[in-house]
Design a protein around this motif. Structure first.
Motif: not given
Length: 202
Positions: A151, A154-155
């Motif tokens: 996560p 990806e951010t």
């Protein structure tokens, strides 16, 4: 519950120091400390000397931000790399894994982390402005975002995609040959090689 024996101060200091390593809890740190003191004092001194030397002599490369003794690391100073390609990774370990795939001949930029707002790590802490300066040097044509498929990774990739495209750069992302939720450091070299070849627009 049995009372714990008090530890001599030097031993406690050593255990506390070893606990700073990722994934090392108090029990593992204590086992390491006892092993070094009882069975490998020379090894302990070697580790201490190596740490002292590294901390004293390593700096961040002016171009890629990786660790180096010189102002510019050997990869950035090499003449056989493609300077139009810039691959952005989270850590030096990720760069090493991509190099071992033998599927990439461009240059790198190492973020030394990833966006994690809850931990207080944002664009300022990761020096995104420095990366943007590097990517917009007039030579780089494509930025490959090789952050981890977590996560946070990806951010980070999404945020950087917006910044790079706003400056007219071509941005691509590693293909999904790399399993979701994985860390590049633990992905096999052949999978990384295919992910680089099959990279897509971010």
């Amino acid at each position: 519950m049995d009372a714990q024996l008090p530890e001599p101060e030097p031993l406690k200091t050593l255990v506390d120091a070893l606990k700073r390593l990722p994934g090392v809890g108090v029990r593992s740190a204590r086992r390491m400390a006892y092993h070094l003191l009882q069975h490998d004092k020379n090894g302990a001194l070697t580790i201490a000397d190596a740490l002292t030397h590294a901390v004293s002599n390593l700096r961040h490369c002016l171009r890629c931000n990786n660790f180096t003794e010189a102002q510019v690391c050997s990869v950035c100073a090499g003449t056989r790399r493609d300077p139009t390609l810039l691959c952005v990774v989270e850590t030096p370990a990720d760069q090493n894994m991509l190099e071992s795939s033998h599927g990439y001949r461009g240059l790198y930029y190492v973020l030394m982390g990833r966006l994690a707002p809850l931990e207080g790590v944002g664009p300022v802490e990761l020096q995104f402005e420095r990366l943007l300066t590097r990517a917009t040097d007039g030579v780089v044509k494509e930025v490959i975002l090789a952050t981890n498929f977590t996560p946070e990774g990806e951010t980070t990739a999404h945020y950087l995609t917006e910044l790079m495209r706003a400056r007219g750069l071509t941005v691509s992302r590693l293909a999904r040959g790399v399993p979701a939720g994985s860390e590049l450091e633990y992905v096999d070299a052949s999978t990384l090689a295919w992910a680089l070849i099959e990279r897509r627009d971010a």
